[in-house]
Design a protein around this motif. Structure first.
Motif, mmCIF file in Angstrom:
data_model
loop_
_atom_site.group_PDB
_atom_site.id
_atom_site.type_symbol
_atom_site.label_atom_id
_atom_site.label_comp_id
_atom_site.label_asym_id
_atom_site.label_seq_id
_atom_site.Cartn_x
_atom_site.Cartn_y
_atom_site.Cartn_z
ATOM 1 N N ASP A 174 -30.675 5.720 -22.059
ATOM 2 C CA ASP A 174 -30.956 4.909 -23.243
ATOM 3 C C ASP A 174 -29.716 4.328 -23.923
ATOM 4 O OD1 ASP A 174 -29.988 7.268 -24.315
ATOM 5 O OD2 ASP A 174 -31.311 7.185 -26.047
ATOM 6 N N LYS A 210 -26.834 3.732 -36.930
ATOM 7 C CA LYS A 210 -28.089 4.467 -36.818
ATOM 8 C C LYS A 210 -28.404 5.255 -38.085
ATOM 9 C CE LYS A 210 -29.275 5.580 -32.780
ATOM 10 N NZ LYS A 210 -29.108 6.119 -31.450
ATOM 11 N N ASP A 254 -27.648 1.632 -28.243
ATOM 12 C CA ASP A 254 -28.332 2.907 -28.029
ATOM 13 C C ASP A 254 -29.772 2.783 -28.525
ATOM 14 O OD1 ASP A 254 -29.045 5.498 -27.666
ATOM 15 O OD2 ASP A 254 -27.669 6.355 -29.142
ATOM 16 N N CYS A 255 -30.708 3.192 -27.707
ATOM 17 C CA CYS A 255 -32.115 3.115 -28.106
ATOM 18 C C CYS A 255 -32.415 4.222 -29.109
ATOM 19 C CB CYS A 255 -33.021 3.281 -26.891
ATOM 20 S SG CYS A 255 -32.730 2.035 -25.628
HETATM 21 MG MG LIG Z 1 -30.626 7.289 -28.051
#
Ligand SMILES: [Mg+2]
Length: 424
Positions: free
Chosen positions: A106, A158, A11-12
C-alpha cells in the motif's frame, strides 16, 4: 533554501479496511476492521476504530465486546482482493511519473526529478484525487527531498488534518519545524530498541537526533543510523530502486531427492521446471526465444556419467507454457539415454523480449489469443490459490517423487498465503 528534486511517498489510508469499503459504500463513515489469517488479530483499522482505542495487532477476542458495543464491521482478510486493489493503485500512480518504487502493498515512492517548475503540492493533491476516483482508495502524500523525510511528511499528512492529506517539506525551515516535534519512534528505520536507547540518552525528537555530533550518532545508531540522520538533513542516502528489474534469463533447475532413471520422470520434472519458469516469464511481461533443456547424472556416478542437453528455438518468441512443454517433451526423449542414474535437470529461458514487441513471423503462428488467455487465467488462479493449484498434466499428477527433499523447508512466508507468518 528550497529543495527542488523531491520524492513523494504515497500511502493508502487503512488499506485493507479501505479495500473492503470500496465494495460496501454503506460503510463509508462506519468503523471497519480487518483480521489476520484465522481471524486472529486486528491488522487494519479505519480511523473510527482507532478512535475506539482498538490497537494494531491486538488479538480479536480481547476486543470482541468493544466491537459488539460499537457495531464495528469485521472482515476476515481477503488477500486476493487487496493484491488486486494494490495493483490498481500502483498502475494509477505510474501515470504520474516514470520513476516509481513500489515499496509495499500500500505504499510507493514517486520520484519527481525534472519537475522543478511544477507546483508539486497541487500535483500531489491531483494524484490523490485521481487515485480516489479510479480505485476508491484514500491516500496520504508526503513530499520531501529524501525518502526518510518523505516518510515524515507522509506521517504528518496522515495524522494532522490541517494538511488535508498532502504535506510538502521542501525548505530547510519547514523541515526544521516538522522535526522539532517529531517523535523518534515514528521515524522510518528506528526500531523499538533503538528508540529506547536514544530515549535513555535524552533524545526524544528527530530534531534532537539531527543535532547530535556525527561520531555520537555513529556510536549510538551505527552506520545505518548515520545515513538516516543525513537523510533527515536533506541529503539523499537511500537510493531510488526501480523494482522488478526484469531478468535477462530465467533459470529453473534442481537436484533430485533420489536418483531418477525413467524417461517419464525426467519429462515430468522438466515440465514442472518449464511451468515455473514460464510463470516468471509472464510475470515480467516477457516472451522467450530460446529454451535450453538439460539432464545429467552426478559427477561421480557409479554407472557412468552423462550430460544431455538441447536448445529449442521459438520463432516468434513465445510465452506459452503449453508450446514449450510440447517441444521439451520431444527434446527430453531425444537426449535421454537409458541406464543412467540422473541426478539433476533444468531449463534456461533466454533471449527474452517484451511480450508487446514479439517479432511476427509469416510462416509460424504466434501464440493464439486463446493460448494467451489460458495462461493468464492459470497464473491468476495459481496466484490466488497457491502454486500449482492448476497445472499441466505433463508436470505429473502423482505425488512428485523426483522433487527435492524438503522435510526441513521453512514456510513460504512470502509466496504462499496459507503459510504466512502468524502473529499471536
Ligand atoms: Mg498504509
Amino acid at each position: 533554501m528550497i529543495f527542488s528534486n523531491l520524492t513523494a511517498l504515497v500511502d493508502c489510508n487503512s488499506f485493507y479496511a479501505s479495500c473492503e469499503r470500496v465494495f460496501r459504500p454503506s460503510l463509508a463513515k462506519k468503523p471497519v476492521l480487518v483480521l489476520s489469517n484465522n481471524d486472529g488479530c486486528v491488522i487494519a483499522r479505519t480511523q473510527e476504530v482507532k478512535d475506539l482505542g482498538i490497537g494494531m495487532g491486538v488479538p480479536f477476542f480481547k476486543v470482541k465486546d468493544l466491537v459488539a458495543k460499537h457495531h464495528v464491521h469485521v472482515f476476515s482478510s481477503n488477500y486476493a482482493l487487496y493484491g488486486d486493489m494494490s495493483r490498481r493503485v500502483m498502475r494509477t500512480l505510474q501515470t504520474f511519473t516514470p520513476e516509481i518504487e513500489v515499496y509495499s502493498i500500500d505504499e510507493a515512492f514517486l520520484h519527481f526529478s525534472g519537475f522543478e517548475k511544477w507546483d508539486l503540492h497541487a500535483h500531489a493533491t491531483h494524484i490523490r484525487s485521481k487515485v480516489l476516483q479510479y480505485t476508491g482508495i484514500p491516500t496520504s502524500v508526503g513530499l520531501a527531498p529524501t525518502k526518510v523525510l518523505a516518510k515524515v511528511a507522509n506521517h504528518l499528512a496522515k495524522k494532522q488534518s490541517v494538511y488535508q492529506g498532502v504535506c510538502v517539506l521542501d525548505t530547510v525551515e519547514k523541515i526544521g519545524q516538522a522535526l522539532a516535534y517529531f517523535p523518534i519512534e515514528d521515524l522510518w528505520g528506528i526500531g523499538r530498541n533503538l528508540s529506547f536507547t536514544l530515549g535513555q540518552h535524552g533524545i526524544a525528537t528527530a530534531k534532537q537526533l539531527c543535532d547530535l555530533p556525527e561520531h555520537y550518532v555513529r556510536k549510538l545508531c551505527g552506520v545505518q543510523g548515520q545515513r538516516l540522520v543525513k537523510e533527515l538533513k536533506g541529503v539523499a542516502c537511500f537510493g531510488f530502486e526501480k523494482n522488478h528489474k526484469a531478468k535477462k534469463q530465467i533459470i529453473s533447475t534442481r537436484s533430485f531427492g533420489q536418483r531418477v532413471y525413467a524417461l517419464e520422470d525426467l519429462q515430468e520434472a522438466i515440465a514442472s521446471h518449464i511451468s515455473n519458469a514460464c510463470e516468471k516469464l509472464r510475470k515480467q511481461n516477457h516472451a522467450c526465444r530460446y529454451l535450453y533443456v538439460f539432464i545429467r547424472t552426478g559427477k561421480h556416478a557409479k554407472h557412468g556419467q552423462y550430460y544431455g542437453s538441447d536448445v529449442l528455438t521459438f520463432d516468434p518468441s513465445t510465452l506459452s507454457t503449453h508450446k514449450m512443454l510440447k517441444a521439451a517433451h520431444q527434446a527430453v526423449k531425444r537426449i535421454y539415454k537409458k541406464g543412467y542414474a540422473y541426478k539433476k535437470c533444468g531449463v534456461h529461458l533466454s533471449e527474452l523480449v517484451s511480450s508487446h514487441q514479439i517479432q511476427k513471423n509469416f510462416f509460424t503462428p504466434e501464440d493464439s489469443n486463446k493460448d494467451q488467455r489460458l495462461m493468464m487465467i492459470m497464473d491468476q488462479i495459481n496466484q490466488k490459490q497457491g502454486r500449482s493449484t492448476l497445472k499441466f498434466a505433463a508436470c505429473g499428477t502423482h505425488d512428485i517423487n523426483w522433487s527435492m527433499k524438503s522435510n526441513q523447508r521453512s514456510p513460504c512466508y512470502t509466496t504462499r498465503w496459507s503459510e504466512l507468518l502468524k502473529v499471536g
